[in-house]
Design a protein around this motif. Structure first.
Motif: not given
Length: 314
Positions: A48, A200, A202
């Motif tokens: 991050r 997230e 992904k």
């Protein structure tokens, strides 16, 4: 706002790391799992926020570890932090899964080497010498027990062989460090992929294992190391020891390649997915007999393009 969120996330992931550390140190059964995953908070945080905040997180985790688990535990956050940050930065830079794995391995190797130096310089404990001494004591104790019960003459020859193998294992500490680092990087990266995909949104994943192919250069490295080891007459020489470690390490990659080909073959022939898994289990159970065949299969696959020939024929 971003700095505030960065600080909050840093505190949160340090707390998660500390929980994993306490479980690893004080909960016997679960510790076998959690000790493998202490790098995951570092991976997610460095993915991050990048390098500098991750290093600050590593410093904070190290201070808390020394505070609550004594100074002796300092190598633990260093190993987890270096390996985790290397993996996290690779993910942030969108490196391929295998490149990420390689970078993580380098990070864990650096962390383990720090642990060796820390033990030697601070605790005055030479880990390698202690390991060698323990092995010698176990061998001597076993031989004395067998001699006392009247089996000394029968096992002398076998013990001579075991002592030769033990001498070789003592020389393979560098290979052991790399092998452990490979395992730690793989486990932490795979688990982090799962968390990042969920947290997230992904789409991180390893390519299919059946598509794994190493470069042909590793065969030449393997052959060169074998030639060097043959012509080295001093088994305790630096060159011989280095060659033996290279042989073991590259041999491990060739074994992985051989298993990859088995998965590829099963896929090409529309065989059950259980067959290659069974093949791995059987190979592990009968390793002295089958592991050489798997390694040879890996060499043929890389060197002679075995799967390419199968695809063309198919």
């Amino acid at each position: 706002m971003n700095n505030s969120k960065q600080l909050i996330d840093g505190a949160l992931f340090i707390a998660i790391y500390m929980v994993l550390v306490f479980i690893s140190l004080f909960v016997p059964f679960i510790s076998m799992i959690t000790i493998l995953l202490v790098a995951v908070p570092f991976i997610i945080y460095s993915t991050r926020y990048g390098l500098r905040p991750s290093l600050i997180m590593l410093i904070g985790a190290s201070l808390l570890t020394m505070l609550f688990a004594t100074f002796v535990a300092l190598p633990l956050p260093i190993i987890a932090g270096l390996g985790g940050i290397m993996i996290g930065l690779a993910i942030k830079q969108e490196a391929s899964p295998y490149e990420t794995w390689a970078r993580g391995t380098i990070g864990f190797v650096a962390g383990i080497l720090f642990a060796f130096v820390f033990s030697l310089m601070v605790l005055h404990i030479n880990v390698i010498e202690e390991f060698n001494q323990q092995m010698d004591e176990i061998m001597a104790l076993s031989k004395n027990i067998l001699t006392e019960i009247g089996m000394g003459k029968e096992v002398d020859q076998q013990f001579n062989l075991l002592e030769q193998q033990l001498a070789l294992y003592k020389q393979l500490v560098p290979f052991g460090v790399v092998a452990v680092s490979i395992l730690l990087a793989l486990v932490n990266q795979w688990v982090s992929y799962k968390f990042l995909n969920r947290l997230e949104n992904k789409h991180l994943r390893f390519p299919k294992f059946r598509n794994l192919r190493f470069s042909t250069s590793i065969i030449w490295i393997y052959l060169l190391a074998m030639v060097v080891s043959v012509f080295q007459k001093d088994p305790n020489g630096t060159v011989f020891i280095a060659a033996q470690n290279i042989i073991m390490l590259v041999g491990l990659f060739l074994i992985i390649q051989g298993f990859s080909f088995i998965f590829f073959y099963a896929h090409q022939k529309n065989l059950s997915k259980a067959i290659p898994v069974i093949a791995i289990v059987v190979t592990v159970l009968f390793a002295p007999i089958l592991i050489t065949f798997i390694r040879l299969l890996g060499i043929i696959d890389i060197g002679f393009g075995l799967r390419d020939r199968m695809v063309k024929r198919h």
